[in-house]
Design a protein around this motif. Structure first.
Motif, mmCIF file in Angstrom:
data_model
loop_
_atom_site.group_PDB
_atom_site.id
_atom_site.type_symbol
_atom_site.label_atom_id
_atom_site.label_comp_id
_atom_site.label_asym_id
_atom_site.label_seq_id
_atom_site.Cartn_x
_atom_site.Cartn_y
_atom_site.Cartn_z
ATOM 1 N N LYS A 187 13.730 13.813 -3.181
ATOM 2 C CA LYS A 187 12.312 13.636 -2.875
ATOM 3 C C LYS A 187 11.533 14.639 -3.717
ATOM 4 C CE LYS A 187 8.733 13.914 0.571
ATOM 5 N NZ LYS A 187 8.328 14.367 1.887
ATOM 6 N N VAL A 188 10.644 14.110 -4.575
ATOM 7 C CA VAL A 188 9.870 14.969 -5.469
ATOM 8 C C VAL A 188 8.405 15.058 -5.058
ATOM 9 C CG1 VAL A 188 11.426 14.687 -7.425
ATOM 10 C CG2 VAL A 188 9.534 13.068 -7.122
ATOM 11 N N GLY A 189 8.018 14.370 -3.997
ATOM 12 C CA GLY A 189 6.649 14.439 -3.512
ATOM 13 C C GLY A 189 6.249 13.165 -2.801
ATOM 14 N N GLU A 190 4.920 12.980 -2.711
ATOM 15 C CA GLU A 190 4.350 11.811 -2.048
ATOM 16 C C GLU A 190 3.232 11.232 -2.896
ATOM 17 O OE1 GLU A 190 2.895 13.057 1.751
ATOM 18 O OE2 GLU A 190 4.903 13.429 2.556
ATOM 19 N N SER A 217 5.192 18.470 -1.048
ATOM 20 C CA SER A 217 6.280 18.259 -0.084
ATOM 21 C C SER A 217 7.495 17.674 -0.807
ATOM 22 C CB SER A 217 5.828 17.339 1.043
ATOM 23 O OG SER A 217 5.499 16.071 0.530
ATOM 24 N N ASN A 218 8.174 18.525 -1.577
ATOM 25 C CA ASN A 218 9.364 18.057 -2.289
ATOM 26 C C ASN A 218 10.571 18.831 -1.792
ATOM 27 O OD1 ASN A 218 10.205 20.285 -4.356
ATOM 28 N ND2 ASN A 218 7.972 20.167 -4.555
ATOM 29 N N ASP A 219 11.742 18.301 -2.076
ATOM 30 C CA ASP A 219 12.989 18.916 -1.614
ATOM 31 C C ASP A 219 13.720 19.683 -2.707
ATOM 32 O OD1 ASP A 219 12.527 17.727 0.849
ATOM 33 O OD2 ASP A 219 13.815 15.996 0.432
ATOM 34 N N VAL A 220 13.086 19.879 -3.846
ATOM 35 C CA VAL A 220 13.810 20.443 -4.986
ATOM 36 C C VAL A 220 13.103 21.635 -5.625
ATOM 37 C CG1 VAL A 220 15.169 18.410 -5.573
ATOM 38 C CG2 VAL A 220 12.825 18.591 -6.398
ATOM 39 N N ASP A 221 12.224 22.295 -4.886
ATOM 40 C CA ASP A 221 11.537 23.491 -5.370
ATOM 41 C C ASP A 221 10.671 23.269 -6.606
ATOM 42 O OD1 ASP A 221 12.340 25.136 -3.318
ATOM 43 O OD2 ASP A 221 14.136 25.837 -4.360
ATOM 44 N N LEU A 222 10.092 22.074 -6.762
ATOM 45 C CA LEU A 222 9.088 21.875 -7.798
ATOM 46 C C LEU A 222 7.843 22.648 -7.394
ATOM 47 C CD1 LEU A 222 9.359 18.030 -8.398
ATOM 48 C CD2 LEU A 222 9.909 19.808 -10.057
ATOM 49 N N ASN A 272 0.873 -1.177 0.000
ATOM 50 C CA ASN A 272 0.000 0.000 0.000
ATOM 51 C C ASN A 272 0.910 1.227 0.000
ATOM 52 O OD1 ASN A 272 -1.809 2.047 0.325
ATOM 53 N ND2 ASN A 272 -2.882 1.126 2.045
ATOM 54 N N ILE A 273 1.102 1.823 -1.155
ATOM 55 C CA ILE A 273 2.073 2.904 -1.314
ATOM 56 C C ILE A 273 1.491 4.285 -1.034
ATOM 57 C CG2 ILE A 273 3.452 1.537 -2.916
ATOM 58 C CD1 ILE A 273 2.276 3.269 -5.191
ATOM 59 N N LEU A 274 0.239 4.366 -0.648
ATOM 60 C CA LEU A 274 -0.364 5.669 -0.328
ATOM 61 C C LEU A 274 0.433 6.337 0.788
ATOM 62 C CD1 LEU A 274 -4.158 4.783 -0.418
ATOM 63 C CD2 LEU A 274 -2.856 6.058 -2.132
ATOM 64 N N GLY A 275 0.838 7.581 0.561
ATOM 65 C CA GLY A 275 1.600 8.332 1.548
ATOM 66 C C GLY A 275 3.102 8.144 1.464
ATOM 67 N N TRP A 276 3.565 7.208 0.646
ATOM 68 C CA TRP A 276 4.999 6.986 0.518
ATOM 69 C C TRP A 276 5.667 8.165 -0.179
ATOM 70 C CZ3 TRP A 276 6.602 1.363 -1.127
ATOM 71 C CH2 TRP A 276 6.130 0.451 -0.187
ATOM 72 N N ASP A 277 6.912 8.447 0.205
ATOM 73 C CA ASP A 277 7.717 9.438 -0.503
ATOM 74 C C ASP A 277 8.048 8.914 -1.889
ATOM 75 O OD1 ASP A 277 7.728 11.089 1.712
ATOM 76 O OD2 ASP A 277 9.764 10.577 2.317
ATOM 77 N N VAL A 278 8.192 9.847 -2.830
ATOM 78 C CA VAL A 278 8.576 9.506 -4.203
ATOM 79 C C VAL A 278 9.900 10.189 -4.492
ATOM 80 C CG1 VAL A 278 7.930 9.629 -6.638
ATOM 81 C CG2 VAL A 278 6.147 9.309 -4.891
ATOM 82 N N HIS A 279 10.862 9.405 -5.007
ATOM 83 C CA HIS A 279 12.191 9.925 -5.321
ATOM 84 C C HIS A 279 12.460 9.809 -6.812
ATOM 85 C CE1 HIS A 279 14.039 9.429 -1.042
ATOM 86 N NE2 HIS A 279 12.841 9.964 -1.007
ATOM 87 N N ASP A 280 13.160 10.802 -7.334
ATOM 88 C CA ASP A 280 13.533 10.761 -8.745
ATOM 89 C C ASP A 280 14.786 9.916 -8.943
ATOM 90 O OD1 ASP A 280 15.673 12.382 -7.982
ATOM 91 O OD2 ASP A 280 15.107 14.076 -9.245
ATOM 92 N N THR A 281 15.303 9.913 -10.137
ATOM 93 C CA THR A 281 16.461 9.088 -10.469
ATOM 94 C C THR A 281 17.720 9.480 -9.700
ATOM 95 O OG1 THR A 281 17.622 8.072 -12.324
ATOM 96 C CG2 THR A 281 17.259 10.458 -12.460
ATOM 97 N N HIS A 282 17.757 10.720 -9.158
ATOM 98 C CA HIS A 282 18.915 11.206 -8.399
ATOM 99 C C HIS A 282 18.672 11.179 -6.896
ATOM 100 C CE1 HIS A 282 20.403 12.294 -12.274
ATOM 101 N NE2 HIS A 282 19.421 13.130 -12.474
ATOM 102 N N GLN A 283 17.656 10.429 -6.463
ATOM 103 C CA GLN A 283 17.295 10.257 -5.051
ATOM 104 C C GLN A 283 16.765 11.536 -4.398
ATOM 105 O OE1 GLN A 283 20.677 8.928 -5.897
ATOM 106 N NE2 GLN A 283 19.413 7.283 -6.678
#
Length: 157
Positions: free
Chosen positions: A42-45, A67-72, A29-40
């Motif tokens: 965090k781009v959201g949830e 909630s991303n770490d890269v100013d998207l 159940n991936i609801l709420g999981w962090d999502v990471h791009d190819t460079h690790q």
């Protein structure tokens, strides 16, 4: 409900949280999981899943980029689930070969938006855009730790 079947049937797509269905016991159940791009980065949830209620197959992850770490920019986009990799030990969805640059090309998703073959093709084309427009060599540093550019202030003169 099982994950990832690349059927062309778009007529019965529903958001999981607004349905009478739930993730099958044998699936994460991936609801709420962090999502990471190819460079690790965090781009959201994962905010929700789009699935076909007839085949009971998940087609897309609804990625909330608030909630991303890269100013998207804030917003929700859909990503085909068949490109995602699940790290069940860390509760992370990884998007190999997807960067912040490619995510910016995706159209924003709103509840009730028509999703069809044309939409899916547009999304997959956007995800295939190379990182050539990235301001730094892709993967050369963890962007979440270093802010290189700030947003331009509008010229009011």
């Amino acid at each position: 409900m099982d994950f990832a079947d690349n059927t062309n049937d778009y007529d019965y797509l529903e958001e999981l949280t607004n349905s009478d269905f739930e993730v099958a016991d044998n699936q994460p159940n991936i609801l709420g999981w962090d999502v990471h791009d190819t460079h690790q980065n965090k781009v959201g949830e994962v905010s929700d899943l789009l699935f076909n209620s007839e085949t009971r197959k998940v087609r897309y992850i609804i990625l909330d980029m608030e909630s991303n770490d890269v100013d998207l920019e804030n917003g929700r986009v859909i990503v085909p689930i068949d490109i995602a990799v699940f790290d069940e030990k860390k509760d992370i969805v990884k998007l190999p070969d997807v960067s912040t640059t490619t995510l910016e090309y995706l159209p924003l998703y709103e509840r009730g938006r028509l999703i069809n073959k044309h939409t899916d093709d547009d999304i997959r084309r956007a995800l295939d855009i190379p990182e050539r427009d990235a301001p730094i060599k892709p993967g050369s540093l963890n962007v979440s730790q270093t802010k290189i550019f700030s947003k331009r202030e509008p010229d009011l003169s």
